[in-house]
Motif scaffolding. Structure first.
Motif, PDB file in Angstrom:
ATOM      1  N   LEU A  51      33.767  68.030 117.439  1.00 36.46           N
ATOM      2  CA  LEU A  51      33.829  66.746 116.738  1.00 36.46           C
ATOM      3  C   LEU A  51      35.187  66.511 116.095  1.00 36.46           C
ATOM      4  O   LEU A  51      35.719  65.396 116.141  1.00 36.46           O
ATOM      5  CB  LEU A  51      32.721  66.683 115.678  1.00 36.46           C
ATOM      6  N   ASN A  52      35.761  67.542 115.497  1.00 35.88           N
ATOM      7  CA  ASN A  52      37.089  67.406 114.883  1.00 35.88           C
ATOM      8  C   ASN A  52      38.154  67.043 115.904  1.00 35.88           C
ATOM      9  O   ASN A  52      39.117  66.350 115.574  1.00 35.88           O
ATOM     10  CB  ASN A  52      37.472  68.680 114.131  1.00 35.88           C
ATOM     11  N   THR A  53      37.979  67.490 117.138  1.00 39.80           N
ATOM     12  CA  THR A  53      38.923  67.119 118.198  1.00 39.80           C
ATOM     13  C   THR A  53      38.877  65.614 118.437  1.00 39.80           C
ATOM     14  O   THR A  53      39.920  64.958 118.540  1.00 39.80           O
ATOM     15  CB  THR A  53      38.596  67.881 119.494  1.00 39.80           C
ATOM     16  N   PHE A  54      37.668  65.057 118.506  1.00 44.30           N
ATOM     17  CA  PHE A  54      37.538  63.616 118.705  1.00 44.30           C
ATOM     18  C   PHE A  54      38.046  62.841 117.485  1.00 44.30           C
ATOM     19  O   PHE A  54      38.711  61.814 117.633  1.00 44.30           O
ATOM     20  CB  PHE A  54      36.082  63.249 119.008  1.00 44.30           C
ATOM     21  N   ILE A  55      37.764  63.336 116.293  1.00 47.74           N
ATOM     22  CA  ILE A  55      38.242  62.684 115.069  1.00 47.74           C
ATOM     23  C   ILE A  55      39.769  62.654 115.047  1.00 47.74           C
ATOM     24  O   ILE A  55      40.372  61.616 114.767  1.00 47.74           O
ATOM     25  CB  ILE A  55      37.682  63.401 113.821  1.00 47.74           C
ATOM     26  N   ALA A  56      40.393  63.780 115.360  1.00 51.37           N
ATOM     27  CA  ALA A  56      41.860  63.848 115.357  1.00 51.37           C
ATOM     28  C   ALA A  56      42.455  62.874 116.367  1.00 51.37           C
ATOM     29  O   ALA A  56      43.447  62.196 116.079  1.00 51.37           O
ATOM     30  CB  ALA A  56      42.332  65.267 115.640  1.00 51.37           C
ATOM     31  N   ALA A  57      41.848  62.789 117.535  1.00 55.07           N
ATOM     32  CA  ALA A  57      42.346  61.859 118.558  1.00 55.07           C
ATOM     33  C   ALA A  57      42.200  60.412 118.090  1.00 55.07           C
ATOM     34  O   ALA A  57      43.101  59.592 118.302  1.00 55.07           O
ATOM     35  CB  ALA A  57      41.600  62.075 119.878  1.00 55.07           C
ATOM     36  N   ALA A  58      41.092  60.098 117.433  1.00 56.47           N
ATOM     37  CA  ALA A  58      40.890  58.738 116.923  1.00 56.47           C
ATOM     38  C   ALA A  58      41.879  58.420 115.808  1.00 56.47           C
ATOM     39  O   ALA A  58      42.418  57.307 115.749  1.00 56.47           O
ATOM     40  CB  ALA A  58      39.453  58.569 116.436  1.00 56.47           C
ATOM     41  N   GLU A  59      42.139  59.384 114.930  1.00 60.00           N
ATOM     42  CA  GLU A  59      43.084  59.168 113.838  1.00 60.00           C
ATOM     43  C   GLU A  59      44.497  58.924 114.352  1.00 60.00           C
ATOM     44  O   GLU A  59      45.278  58.223 113.707  1.00 60.00           O
ATOM     45  CB  GLU A  59      43.075  60.358 112.882  1.00 60.00           C
ATOM     46  N   LYS A  60      44.827  59.503 115.513  1.00 55.67           N
ATOM     47  CA  LYS A  60      46.161  59.316 116.106  1.00 55.67           C
ATOM     48  C   LYS A  60      46.179  58.152 117.097  1.00 55.67           C
ATOM     49  O   LYS A  60      47.150  57.979 117.836  1.00 55.67           O
ATOM     50  CB  LYS A  60      46.604  60.599 116.810  1.00 55.67           C
ATOM     51  N   ASP A  61      45.096  57.358 117.113  1.00 57.09           N
ATOM     52  CA  ASP A  61      44.959  56.231 118.052  1.00 57.09           C
ATOM     53  C   ASP A  61      45.081  56.661 119.505  1.00 57.09           C
ATOM     54  O   ASP A  61      45.564  55.902 120.351  1.00 57.09           O
ATOM     55  CB  ASP A  61      45.967  55.120 117.731  1.00 57.09           C
ATOM     56  N   GLU A  62      44.636  57.871 119.809  1.00 57.56           N
ATOM     57  CA  GLU A  62      44.629  58.374 121.184  1.00 57.56           C
ATOM     58  C   GLU A  62      43.255  58.241 121.816  1.00 57.56           C
ATOM     59  O   GLU A  62      43.078  58.535 123.005  1.00 57.56           O
ATOM     60  CB  GLU A  62      45.072  59.839 121.208  1.00 57.56           C
ATOM     61  N   TRP A  63      42.275  57.835 121.030  1.00 52.99           N
ATOM     62  CA  TRP A  63      40.905  57.679 121.517  1.00 52.99           C
ATOM     63  C   TRP A  63      40.198  56.643 120.681  1.00 52.99           C
ATOM     64  O   TRP A  63      40.245  56.682 119.446  1.00 52.99           O
ATOM     65  CB  TRP A  63      40.177  59.026 121.433  1.00 52.99           C
ATOM     66  N   GLU A  64      39.561  55.688 121.336  1.00 48.96           N
ATOM     67  CA  GLU A  64      38.748  54.692 120.654  1.00 48.96           C
ATOM     68  C   GLU A  64      37.320  55.224 120.600  1.00 48.96           C
ATOM     69  O   GLU A  64      36.733  55.508 121.650  1.00 48.96           O
ATOM     70  CB  GLU A  64      38.792  53.357 121.402  1.00 48.96           C
ATOM     71  N   PRO A  65      36.756  55.403 119.407  1.00 47.35           N
ATOM     72  CA  PRO A  65      35.434  56.001 119.315  1.00 47.35           C
ATOM     73  C   PRO A  65      34.365  55.273 120.132  1.00 47.35           C
ATOM     74  O   PRO A  65      34.252  54.042 120.085  1.00 47.35           O
ATOM     75  CB  PRO A  65      35.112  55.933 117.820  1.00 47.35           C
ATOM     76  N   VAL A  66      33.637  56.067 120.881  1.00 48.17           N
ATOM     77  CA  VAL A  66      32.443  55.656 121.598  1.00 48.17           C
ATOM     78  C   VAL A  66      31.404  56.748 121.335  1.00 48.17           C
ATOM     79  O   VAL A  66      31.718  57.781 120.745  1.00 48.17           O
ATOM     80  CB  VAL A  66      32.678  55.484 123.123  1.00 48.17           C
ATOM     81  N   ARG A  67      30.215  56.528 121.784  1.00 44.94           N
ATOM     82  CA  ARG A  67      29.176  57.552 121.611  1.00 44.94           C
ATOM     83  C   ARG A  67      29.580  58.818 122.369  1.00 44.94           C
ATOM     84  O   ARG A  67      30.015  58.744 123.524  1.00 44.94           O
ATOM     85  CB  ARG A  67      27.844  57.031 122.122  1.00 44.94           C
ATOM     86  N   VAL A  68      29.447  59.950 121.724  1.00 46.41           N
ATOM     87  CA  VAL A  68      29.703  61.250 122.352  1.00 46.41           C
ATOM     88  C   VAL A  68      28.356  61.938 122.516  1.00 46.41           C
ATOM     89  O   VAL A  68      27.627  62.124 121.532  1.00 46.41           O
ATOM     90  CB  VAL A  68      30.644  62.130 121.496  1.00 46.41           C
ATOM     91  N   GLU A  69      28.013  62.272 123.752  1.00 42.44           N
ATOM     92  CA  GLU A  69      26.792  63.014 124.047  1.00 42.44           C
ATOM     93  C   GLU A  69      27.202  64.374 124.590  1.00 42.44           C
ATOM     94  O   GLU A  69      27.915  64.453 125.590  1.00 42.44           O
ATOM     95  CB  GLU A  69      25.944  62.274 125.077  1.00 42.44           C
ATOM     96  N   ALA A  70      26.750  65.419 123.917  1.00 40.37           N
ATOM     97  CA  ALA A  70      27.135  66.778 124.308  1.00 40.37           C
ATOM     98  C   ALA A  70      25.920  67.575 124.752  1.00 40.37           C
ATOM     99  O   ALA A  70      24.853  67.494 124.145  1.00 40.37           O
ATOM    100  CB  ALA A  70      27.815  67.490 123.146  1.00 40.37           C
ATOM    101  N   THR A  71      26.132  68.343 125.809  1.00 43.75           N
ATOM    102  CA  THR A  71      25.150  69.303 126.284  1.00 43.75           C
ATOM    103  C   THR A  71      25.783  70.674 126.155  1.00 43.75           C
ATOM    104  O   THR A  71      26.889  70.892 126.646  1.00 43.75           O
ATOM    105  CB  THR A  71      24.758  69.033 127.751  1.00 43.75           C
ATOM    106  N   VAL A  72      25.071  71.582 125.483  1.00 50.68           N
ATOM    107  CA  VAL A  72      25.582  72.925 125.228  1.00 50.68           C
ATOM    108  C   VAL A  72      24.853  73.889 126.154  1.00 50.68           C
ATOM    109  O   VAL A  72      23.624  73.938 126.165  1.00 50.68           O
ATOM    110  CB  VAL A  72      25.357  73.333 123.756  1.00 50.68           C
TER     111      VAL A  72
END
Length: 116
Positions: A51-72
């Motif tokens: 999640l922190n990876t996606f947050i960091a990318a969004a904070e740097k405007d490298e990713w526009e938040p969308v729903r993230v679905e994860a399978t572990v």
């Protein structure tokens, strides 16, 4: 020699997430990763690193938040669990409308763990 993995996948990998596959196209990110903790329960710290990876990318405007679905996965074809995060949760967290604890609690509430 294989190509360099960059972008969000590369960042996930550099944060210790063993990405099996990721689909960043569309209205939902579909992430499948192999856990480093193949126990009964999904490891919350590992979820946090993803999640922190996606947050960091969004904070740097490298990713526009969308729903993230994860399978572990524990290993190939053995699902340990699934979780998701909604785009508005990312936005609310980045804009300081919710705390890290609230963001984490929301995601953990989505966690569904499969019995081994």
């Amino acid at each position: 020699m294989p190509g360099v993995i960059s972008g969000i996948e590369g960042e996930l990998r550099s944060n210790g997430i063993n990405v099996e596959s990721i689909d960043l196209d569309g209205d939902t990110v579909e992430l499948i990763y192999l856990t480093a903790f193949p126990d009964v329960d999904v490891n919350h710290q590992e979820m946090g690193r993803a999640l922190n990876t996606f947050i960091a990318a969004a904070e740097k405007d490298e990713w526009e938040p969308v729903r993230v679905e994860a399978t572990v996965l524990r290993h190939q074809e053995d699902v340990q669990g699934t979780w998701y995060a909604e785009p508005e949760w990312f936005r609310q967290y980045i804009e300081y409308d919710i705390s890290a604890e609230e963001f984490s609690a929301r995601v953990i509430d989505t966690l569904s763990e499969d019995e081994p």
